[in-house]
Motif scaffolding. Structure first.
Motif, PDB file in Angstrom:
ATOM      1  N   GLU A  30       0.835  -1.206   0.000  1.00  0.00           N
ATOM      2  CA  GLU A  30       0.000   0.000   0.000  1.00  0.00           C
ATOM      3  C   GLU A  30       0.872   1.259   0.000  1.00  0.00           C
ATOM      4  O   GLU A  30       0.598   2.223  -0.735  1.00  0.00           O
ATOM      5  N   PHE A  31       1.916   1.229   0.818  1.00  0.00           N
ATOM      6  CA  PHE A  31       2.847   2.371   0.861  1.00  0.00           C
ATOM      7  C   PHE A  31       3.462   2.603  -0.508  1.00  0.00           C
ATOM      8  O   PHE A  31       3.580   3.739  -0.984  1.00  0.00           O
ATOM      9  N   SER A  32       3.855   1.515  -1.162  1.00  0.00           N
ATOM     10  CA  SER A  32       4.543   1.615  -2.449  1.00  0.00           C
ATOM     11  C   SER A  32       3.625   2.134  -3.549  1.00  0.00           C
ATOM     12  O   SER A  32       4.025   2.985  -4.353  1.00  0.00           O
ATOM     13  N   LEU A  33       2.391   1.635  -3.585  1.00  0.00           N
ATOM     14  CA  LEU A  33       1.444   2.131  -4.585  1.00  0.00           C
ATOM     15  C   LEU A  33       1.230   3.630  -4.423  1.00  0.00           C
ATOM     16  O   LEU A  33       1.170   4.369  -5.410  1.00  0.00           O
ATOM     17  N   ASN A  34       1.114   4.071  -3.191  1.00  0.00           N
ATOM     18  CA  ASN A  34       0.957   5.509  -2.940  1.00  0.00           C
ATOM     19  C   ASN A  34       2.205   6.289  -3.330  1.00  0.00           C
ATOM     20  O   ASN A  34       2.121   7.401  -3.866  1.00  0.00           O
ATOM     21  N   SER A  35       3.347   5.688  -3.067  1.00  0.00           N
ATOM     22  CA  SER A  35       4.609   6.331  -3.429  1.00  0.00           C
ATOM     23  C   SER A  35       4.713   6.512  -4.942  1.00  0.00           C
ATOM     24  O   SER A  35       5.044   7.599  -5.436  1.00  0.00           O
ATOM     25  N   PHE A  36       4.405   5.453  -5.688  1.00  0.00           N
ATOM     26  CA  PHE A  36       4.441   5.536  -7.160  1.00  0.00           C
ATOM     27  C   PHE A  36       3.415   6.548  -7.668  1.00  0.00           C
ATOM     28  O   PHE A  36       3.693   7.320  -8.592  1.00  0.00           O
ATOM     29  N   ALA A  37       2.226   6.528  -7.062  1.00  0.00           N
ATOM     30  CA  ALA A  37       1.176   7.456  -7.497  1.00  0.00           C
ATOM     31  C   ALA A  37       1.553   8.906  -7.214  1.00  0.00           C
ATOM     32  O   ALA A  37       1.290   9.797  -8.030  1.00  0.00           O
ATOM     33  N   ASP A  38       2.166   9.148  -6.054  1.00  0.00           N
ATOM     34  CA  ASP A  38       2.574  10.511  -5.707  1.00  0.00           C
ATOM     35  C   ASP A  38       3.592  11.058  -6.705  1.00  0.00           C
ATOM     36  O   ASP A  38       3.661  12.271  -6.928  1.00  0.00           O
ATOM     37  N   LEU A  39       4.365  10.156  -7.305  1.00  0.00           N
ATOM     38  CA  LEU A  39       5.357  10.566  -8.302  1.00  0.00           C
ATOM     39  C   LEU A  39       4.773  10.551  -9.714  1.00  0.00           C
ATOM     40  O   LEU A  39       5.497  10.725 -10.691  1.00  0.00           O
ATOM     41  N   LYS A  40       3.448  10.306  -9.778  1.00  0.00           N
ATOM     42  CA  LYS A  40       2.713  10.317 -11.057  1.00  0.00           C
ATOM     43  C   LYS A  40       3.257   9.268 -12.035  1.00  0.00           C
ATOM     44  O   LYS A  40       3.365   9.518 -13.246  1.00  0.00           O
ATOM     45  N   LEU A  41       3.569   8.100 -11.509  1.00  0.00           N
ATOM     46  CA  LEU A  41       4.079   7.015 -12.327  1.00  0.00           C
ATOM     47  C   LEU A  41       2.943   6.081 -12.742  1.00  0.00           C
ATOM     48  O   LEU A  41       2.006   5.859 -11.981  1.00  0.00           O
ATOM     49  N   ARG A  42       3.059   5.545 -13.941  1.00  0.00           N
ATOM     50  CA  ARG A  42       2.030   4.636 -14.480  1.00  0.00           C
ATOM     51  C   ARG A  42       2.281   3.224 -13.956  1.00  0.00           C
ATOM     52  O   ARG A  42       3.389   2.707 -14.057  1.00  0.00           O
ATOM     53  N   MET A  43       1.234   2.602 -13.423  1.00  0.00           N
ATOM     54  CA  MET A  43       1.346   1.239 -12.918  1.00  0.00           C
ATOM     55  C   MET A  43       0.468   0.293 -13.733  1.00  0.00           C
ATOM     56  O   MET A  43      -0.563   0.699 -14.268  1.00  0.00           O
ATOM     57  N   ARG A  44       0.899  -0.962 -13.803  1.00  0.00           N
ATOM     58  CA  ARG A  44       0.109  -1.978 -14.492  1.00  0.00           C
ATOM     59  C   ARG A  44       0.324  -3.320 -13.779  1.00  0.00           C
ATOM     60  O   ARG A  44       1.181  -3.444 -12.911  1.00  0.00           O
ATOM     61  N   ALA A  45      -0.464  -4.309 -14.190  1.00  0.00           N
ATOM     62  CA  ALA A  45      -0.327  -5.674 -13.656  1.00  0.00           C
ATOM     63  C   ALA A  45      -0.326  -5.687 -12.128  1.00  0.00           C
ATOM     64  O   ALA A  45       0.446  -6.420 -11.503  1.00  0.00           O
ATOM     65  N   ILE A  46      -1.203  -4.878 -11.523  1.00  0.00           N
ATOM     66  CA  ILE A  46      -1.303  -4.841 -10.063  1.00  0.00           C
ATOM     67  C   ILE A  46      -2.054  -6.081  -9.588  1.00  0.00           C
ATOM     68  O   ILE A  46      -3.158  -6.364 -10.055  1.00  0.00           O
ATOM     69  N   SER A  47      -1.451  -6.820  -8.673  1.00  0.00           N
ATOM     70  CA  SER A  47      -2.064  -8.036  -8.150  1.00  0.00           C
ATOM     71  C   SER A  47      -2.008  -8.043  -6.635  1.00  0.00           C
ATOM     72  O   SER A  47      -0.967  -7.763  -6.042  1.00  0.00           O
ATOM     73  N   LEU A  48      -3.140  -8.400  -6.019  1.00  0.00           N
ATOM     74  CA  LEU A  48      -3.209  -8.511  -4.566  1.00  0.00           C
ATOM     75  C   LEU A  48      -3.026  -9.954  -4.103  1.00  0.00           C
ATOM     76  O   LEU A  48      -2.955 -10.209  -2.904  1.00  0.00           O
ATOM     77  N   ASP A  49      -2.971 -10.881  -5.052  1.00  0.00           N
ATOM     78  CA  ASP A  49      -2.742 -12.293  -4.725  1.00  0.00           C
ATOM     79  C   ASP A  49      -2.239 -12.977  -5.987  1.00  0.00           C
ATOM     80  O   ASP A  49      -2.985 -13.638  -6.704  1.00  0.00           O
ATOM     81  N   LEU A  50      -0.965 -12.808  -6.242  1.00  0.00           N
ATOM     82  CA  LEU A  50      -0.363 -13.183  -7.526  1.00  0.00           C
ATOM     83  C   LEU A  50      -0.592 -14.645  -7.890  1.00  0.00           C
ATOM     84  O   LEU A  50      -0.811 -14.979  -9.055  1.00  0.00           O
ATOM     85  N   HIS A  51      -0.543 -15.526  -6.913  1.00  0.00           N
ATOM     86  CA  HIS A  51      -0.630 -16.965  -7.187  1.00  0.00           C
ATOM     87  C   HIS A  51      -1.940 -17.576  -6.696  1.00  0.00           C
ATOM     88  O   HIS A  51      -1.981 -18.742  -6.301  1.00  0.00           O
ATOM     89  N   SER A  52      -3.011 -16.796  -6.736  1.00  0.00           N
ATOM     90  CA  SER A  52      -4.302 -17.272  -6.223  1.00  0.00           C
ATOM     91  C   SER A  52      -4.821 -18.494  -6.973  1.00  0.00           C
ATOM     92  O   SER A  52      -5.536 -19.323  -6.406  1.00  0.00           O
ATOM     93  N   ASP A  53      -4.449 -18.628  -8.245  1.00  0.00           N
ATOM     94  CA  ASP A  53      -4.894 -19.766  -9.056  1.00  0.00           C
ATOM     95  C   ASP A  53      -3.782 -20.790  -9.266  1.00  0.00           C
ATOM     96  O   ASP A  53      -3.809 -21.566 -10.219  1.00  0.00           O
ATOM     97  N   GLY A  54      -2.801 -20.768  -8.392  1.00  0.00           N
ATOM     98  CA  GLY A  54      -1.657 -21.659  -8.541  1.00  0.00           C
ATOM     99  C   GLY A  54      -0.416 -20.866  -8.928  1.00  0.00           C
ATOM    100  O   GLY A  54      -0.514 -19.749  -9.435  1.00  0.00           O
ATOM    101  N   LEU A  55       0.740 -21.444  -8.691  1.00  0.00           N
ATOM    102  CA  LEU A  55       2.004 -20.758  -8.945  1.00  0.00           C
ATOM    103  C   LEU A  55       2.114 -20.341 -10.401  1.00  0.00           C
ATOM    104  O   LEU A  55       1.978 -21.175 -11.304  1.00  0.00           O
ATOM    105  N   ARG A  56       2.336 -19.062 -10.627  1.00  0.00           N
ATOM    106  CA  ARG A  56       2.459 -18.528 -11.988  1.00  0.00           C
ATOM    107  C   ARG A  56       3.716 -19.080 -12.651  1.00  0.00           C
ATOM    108  O   ARG A  56       4.836 -18.845 -12.197  1.00  0.00           O
ATOM    109  N   GLU A  57       3.546 -19.793 -13.742  1.00  0.00           N
ATOM    110  CA  GLU A  57       4.680 -20.399 -14.438  1.00  0.00           C
ATOM    111  C   GLU A  57       5.403 -19.412 -15.343  1.00  0.00           C
ATOM    112  O   GLU A  57       6.516 -19.679 -15.788  1.00  0.00           O
ATOM    113  N   ASP A  58       4.768 -18.262 -15.624  1.00  0.00           N
ATOM    114  CA  ASP A  58       5.383 -17.282 -16.515  1.00  0.00           C
ATOM    115  C   ASP A  58       6.272 -16.295 -15.765  1.00  0.00           C
ATOM    116  O   ASP A  58       6.916 -15.448 -16.384  1.00  0.00           O
TER     117      ASP A  58
END
Length: 236
Positions: A166-194
């Protein structure tokens, strides 16, 4: 994290000039010369035992990787892991280096625009507010990264700490940086093989803990490529 040093570690590192860089500031602005090519340079800040950076360097031989840590003992462990994996796959050390340094002085080791990607994996969350400036996603650090990343620059960030995320997202936003691929549970459907996991990541996932991740798009070329992808997917 504090590690108790063992006798002979520094001597062991000094003998590994083909892999270990003990004075990385000497290569500032000349890392392409170090690797002997002009391939993109990706760095992991706080590489731990080196699993992540080692596996990435094998998967992508056309990218140069630098694993960074400030502890002799972790550098020794990472060097052993890198060598084992390389010998196992029968390939050399052409596109990887391990550097001993404190991230506080990253601008003394890399020149503006010298890096294409920075990985921040499971950095110390420094949970107390009085220590916020020590977090590697604090604007003070992020501004340093921005000066070092080139037109294709990106920051890829993973953590098991919701508060740090949460701190980091706010930090990036305060610097007006573009974010993508935000995940709150990266491996919710099993370990990501990619995606290559770290040692910590495998441990946390096995315990059912969520992994938080996002990518920060910094360079102009990366931003343009991101916009094109969004249009192709009909998201804009």
């Amino acid at each position: 994290m504090r590690l108790r040093g063992r006798k002979g570690i520094r001597e062991s590192l000094e003998k590994q000039e083909d892999l270990v860089v003990l004075q990385p500031s000497l290569w500032k602005g000349r890392w392409s010369e170090y690797f002997g090519n002009s391939n993109p340079i990706h760095v992991e800040l706080g590489m731990g035992k080196g699993k992540f950076i080692s596996e990435l360097s094998i998967l992508h031989p056309d990218i140069n990787y630098i694993g960074i840590d400030m502890y002799d003992e972790l550098l020794r462990k990472a060097s052993g892991k890198v060598r084992f994996r390389r010998e196992e796959d029968g390939i050399g050390l052409d596109n990887i280096a391990l550097a001993l340094m404190n991230i506080q002085g990253i601008e003394d080791v890399f020149a503006p625009g010298e890096l294409e990607r920075i990985y921040l994996n499971f950095s110390d969350p420094w949970p107390k507010n009085k220590h916020a400036r020590r977090r590697l996603t604090h604007p003070g650090f992020v501004n340093k990264y921005l000066s070092l990343l080139n037109a294709r620059g990106e920051i890829h960030f993973k953590t098991d700490s919701r508060n740090l995320f949460e701190f980091s997202l706010n930090s990036f936003a305060d610097l007006k940086l573009r974010m993508r691929a935000i995940s709150l549970d990266l491996h919710s459907d099993g370990l990501r093989e990619d995606l290559v996991p770290t040692e910590y990541e495998l441990k946390f996932v096995s315990q059912g803990m969520p992994i938080y991740r996002c990518e920060v798009v910094v360079g102009q070329q990366s931003l343009e490529a991101h916009e094109i992808r969004l249009k192709q997917e009909g998201r804009v």
